[in-house]
Design a protein around this motif. Structure first.
Motif, PDB file in Angstrom:
ATOM      1  N   UNK A 313       0.827  -1.206   0.000  1.00 16.21           N
ATOM      2  CA  UNK A 313       0.000   0.000   0.000  1.00 16.21           C
ATOM      3  C   UNK A 313       0.862   1.256   0.000  1.00 16.21           C
ATOM      4  N   UNK A 314       1.982   1.229   0.705  1.00 21.77           N
ATOM      5  CA  UNK A 314       2.893   2.380   0.692  1.00 21.77           C
ATOM      6  C   UNK A 314       3.380   2.665  -0.722  1.00 21.77           C
ATOM      7  N   UNK A 315       3.735   1.605  -1.449  1.00 22.36           N
ATOM      8  CA  UNK A 315       4.205   1.776  -2.821  1.00 22.36           C
ATOM      9  C   UNK A 315       3.110   2.348  -3.718  1.00 22.36           C
ATOM     10  N   UNK A 316       1.854   2.009  -3.405  1.00 18.96           N
ATOM     11  CA  UNK A 316       0.719   2.510  -4.183  1.00 18.96           C
ATOM     12  C   UNK A 316       0.227   3.861  -3.663  1.00 18.96           C
ATOM     13  N   UNK A 317       0.927   4.416  -2.659  1.00 16.48           N
ATOM     14  CA  UNK A 317       0.628   5.708  -2.045  1.00 16.48           C
ATOM     15  C   UNK A 317      -0.753   5.735  -1.383  1.00 16.48           C
ATOM     16  N   UNK A 318      -1.188   4.583  -0.914  1.00 24.23           N
ATOM     17  CA  UNK A 318      -2.427   4.479  -0.152  1.00 24.23           C
ATOM     18  C   UNK A 318      -2.033   4.428   1.325  1.00 24.23           C
ATOM     19  N   UNK A 319      -1.759   5.609   1.877  1.00 24.74           N
ATOM     20  CA  UNK A 319      -1.124   5.684   3.195  1.00 24.74           C
ATOM     21  C   UNK A 319      -2.068   5.313   4.338  1.00 24.74           C
ATOM     22  N   UNK A 320      -3.344   5.619   4.201  1.00 23.80           N
ATOM     23  CA  UNK A 320      -4.299   5.251   5.251  1.00 23.80           C
ATOM     24  C   UNK A 320      -4.394   3.719   5.367  1.00 23.80           C
ATOM     25  N   UNK A 321      -4.491   3.053   4.225  1.00 25.01           N
ATOM     26  CA  UNK A 321      -4.553   1.588   4.253  1.00 25.01           C
ATOM     27  C   UNK A 321      -3.257   1.007   4.799  1.00 25.01           C
ATOM     28  N   UNK A 322      -2.117   1.643   4.423  1.00 24.42           N
ATOM     29  CA  UNK A 322      -0.821   1.166   4.901  1.00 24.42           C
ATOM     30  C   UNK A 322      -0.733   1.278   6.418  1.00 24.42           C
ATOM     31  N   UNK A 323      -1.161   2.412   6.956  1.00 29.03           N
ATOM     32  CA  UNK A 323      -1.111   2.618   8.406  1.00 29.03           C
ATOM     33  C   UNK A 323      -2.018   1.631   9.129  1.00 29.03           C
ATOM     34  N   UNK A 324      -3.198   1.390   8.571  1.00 28.30           N
ATOM     35  CA  UNK A 324      -4.146   0.470   9.205  1.00 28.30           C
ATOM     36  C   UNK A 324      -3.613  -0.960   9.193  1.00 28.30           C
ATOM     37  N   UNK A 325      -3.018  -1.391   8.062  1.00 33.57           N
ATOM     38  CA  UNK A 325      -2.485  -2.751   7.976  1.00 33.57           C
ATOM     39  C   UNK A 325      -1.291  -2.937   8.904  1.00 33.57           C
ATOM     40  N   UNK A 326      -0.419  -1.959   8.956  1.00 37.10           N
ATOM     41  CA  UNK A 326       0.737  -2.062   9.852  1.00 37.10           C
ATOM     42  C   UNK A 326       0.283  -2.111  11.309  1.00 37.10           C
ATOM     43  N   UNK A 327      -0.746  -1.325  11.640  1.00 39.13           N
ATOM     44  CA  UNK A 327      -1.275  -1.338  13.006  1.00 39.13           C
ATOM     45  C   UNK A 327      -1.839  -2.710  13.358  1.00 39.13           C
ATOM     46  N   UNK A 328      -2.494  -3.355  12.389  1.00 39.67           N
ATOM     47  CA  UNK A 328      -3.023  -4.695  12.632  1.00 39.67           C
ATOM     48  C   UNK A 328      -1.889  -5.684  12.861  1.00 39.67           C
ATOM     49  N   UNK A 329      -0.812  -5.567  12.077  1.00 38.04           N
ATOM     50  CA  UNK A 329       0.342  -6.443  12.279  1.00 38.04           C
ATOM     51  C   UNK A 329       0.933  -6.259  13.662  1.00 38.04           C
ATOM     52  N   UNK A 330       0.994  -5.016  14.120  1.00 40.60           N
ATOM     53  CA  UNK A 330       1.536  -4.726  15.456  1.00 40.60           C
ATOM     54  C   UNK A 330       0.619  -5.280  16.540  1.00 40.60           C
ATOM     55  N   UNK A 331      -0.681  -5.189  16.312  1.00 44.43           N
ATOM     56  CA  UNK A 331      -1.626  -5.726  17.291  1.00 44.43           C
ATOM     57  C   UNK A 331      -1.461  -7.231  17.437  1.00 44.43           C
ATOM     58  N   UNK A 332      -1.102  -7.889  16.339  1.00 41.11           N
ATOM     59  CA  UNK A 332      -0.887  -9.332  16.371  1.00 41.11           C
ATOM     60  C   UNK A 332       0.480  -9.711  16.919  1.00 41.11           C
ATOM     61  N   UNK A 333       1.467  -8.818  16.711  1.00 45.10           N
ATOM     62  CA  UNK A 333       2.834  -9.091  17.156  1.00 45.10           C
ATOM     63  C   UNK A 333       3.472  -7.775  17.587  1.00 45.10           C
ATOM     64  N   UNK A 334       3.448  -7.522  18.879  1.00 43.90           N
ATOM     65  CA  UNK A 334       3.924  -6.245  19.408  1.00 43.90           C
ATOM     66  C   UNK A 334       5.431  -6.063  19.249  1.00 43.90           C
ATOM     67  N   UNK A 335       6.150  -7.123  18.863  1.00 43.81           N
ATOM     68  CA  UNK A 335       7.607  -7.044  18.687  1.00 43.81           C
ATOM     69  C   UNK A 335       8.010  -6.986  17.221  1.00 43.81           C
ATOM     70  N   UNK A 336       7.088  -6.645  16.366  1.00 47.65           N
ATOM     71  CA  UNK A 336       7.306  -6.697  14.914  1.00 47.65           C
ATOM     72  C   UNK A 336       7.936  -5.384  14.450  1.00 47.65           C
TER      73      UNK A 336
END
Length: 382
Positions: A313-336
């Protein structure tokens, strides 16, 4: 077992645990027992005037032990393991030096997952037959199942010394060494397994995964190709060959393998994630998002796929989606750490400088050096 599951992490595909076929020993003993029964029958006929019957209990203890032993083997082959153990118990009570009864009771206890008891029986079998490779190999299998890995490695080695042409002994020791990160030693063992059995697909497969760990990607591709020649439907080899081809900069070959794999198996999120990564590397970001989305659909808790989709999503300049997906990854793995980096980039582009600084610092704290660089270059303060 070695499947590429997550970033730079392998999981070995291993062969099924094997136990030795006891039927070979059964045949010779059964023949012996039948001959003994025939001689007893003649004796009864000759002495009929004096003795009306001959009961089984009049058999010498060694012969009774053999009869019980064969009964145990029959019950083992019928998967009636508990009853088989009882017959071996009785055989050993009559003949305490019956090495094969100890061995087969151990094998039966292995099937019952009574690994410590199995090890004890193998101990007795080895005391009675110290030069039998099968005793050491069987004990190694039970030790490995019981978590006694150093002892198992030693016994696999002993079995290989006694019988160098027995490929599984080399293979299983190689697998244990691979798991310890001793890749050169593991490769040497897989070499020996293949020398002993040139058609040993699992040995080629795990040697290929060892070659990947040693950065010998072309050699890994050759071994995975050999596996597929021996077993065309061995799909883990296809998935792993794709990973090796990616590392060898053969994206076209990797994509061919991923496509072939997915055409045969559509329920593996790892395959979609890895193909998505290959598409990302080929700058096909929309297709990469599709693959990562499919992986998430199959496994909503797959943090790796969420983070990778954020990167696409970052490469596609869809920053809101990128932030949301990264936040979900962090919620699943706080050490990521990588997920914090990606969210930091997305937040920067969304004009959330404090949030970006916070994420980059966290990535640095988790060991990602580029986090410190981005924080410093962006003027982040303590």
């Amino acid at each position: 077992m070695l499947l590429e599951r997550k970033k730079s992490k392998d999981c070995r595909v291993m062969a099924n645990k094997s136990t030795f076929n006891m039927s070979g020993y059964t045949t010779s003993l059964m023949q012996k027992i039948l001959l003994l029964a025939a001689s007893l029958s003649l004796s009864v006929t000759a002495a009929r005037a004096q003795v009306d019957t001959v009961r089984a209990s009049t058999l010498p203890p060694a012969q009774q032990a053999e009869k019980l032993y064969n009964s145990g083997v029959s019950k083992y082959n019928g998967k009636n393991y508990r009853a088989a153990v009882q017959d071996f118990d009785k055989a050993l009570a009559l003949r305490p030096d019956f090495a094969k009864a100890f061995y087969n009771r151990a094998t039966t206890r292995y099937e019952l997952k009574e690994y410590q008891l199995a090890v004890q029986d193998y101990d007795q079998a080895i005391k009675l037959e110290a030069t039998s490779f099968s005793n050491y190999f069987g004990r190694a299998q039970a030790q490995e199942a019981a978590g006694m890995r150093p002892e198992a490695e030693q016994d696999y080695g002993r079995a290989a010394e006694i019988k160098p042409d027995y490929a599984p002994a080399w293979y299983y020791r190689g697998a244990l060494r691979f798991e310890k990160g001793e890749f050169q030693e593991a490769k040497a063992d897989f070499d020996q397994a293949i020398k002993a059995d040139p058609n040993y697909a699992y040995a080629y497969h795990d040697r290929a995964s060892t070659q990947r760990k040693l950065n010998n990607f072309d050699a890994a591709v050759q071994d995975y190709t050999k596996v597929l020649g021996l077993q065309p439907d061995f799909l883990p080899a296809l998935l792993n060959r794709a990973a090796a081809r990616r590392r060898a900069n053969d994206l076209k070959g990797a994509m061919t393998d991923y496509n072939t794999y997915i055409s045969k198996k559509q329920d593996n999120p790892i395959a979609y994630t890895n193909r998505g990564s290959a598409r990302y590397e080929a700058a096909d970001y929309k297709a990469a998002v599709e693959d990562f989305s499919k992986a998430i659909e199959l496994d909503a808790n797959y943090a790796f796929a969420w983070n990778n989709r954020a990167a696409a999503h970052l490469k596609l300049e869809d920053y809101k989606s990128a932030a949301a997906d990264a936040a979900k990854a962090i919620a699943l793995n706080a050490q990521y750490a990588e997920a914090y980096m990606n969210r930091g980039h997305a937040r920067e582009m969304l004009r959330d400088a404090p949030g970006a600084c916070q994420d980059w610092k966290k990535a640095a704290e988790l060991g990602l050096e580029t986090g410190s660089s981005y924080a410093a270059n962006s003027g982040c303060t303590e």
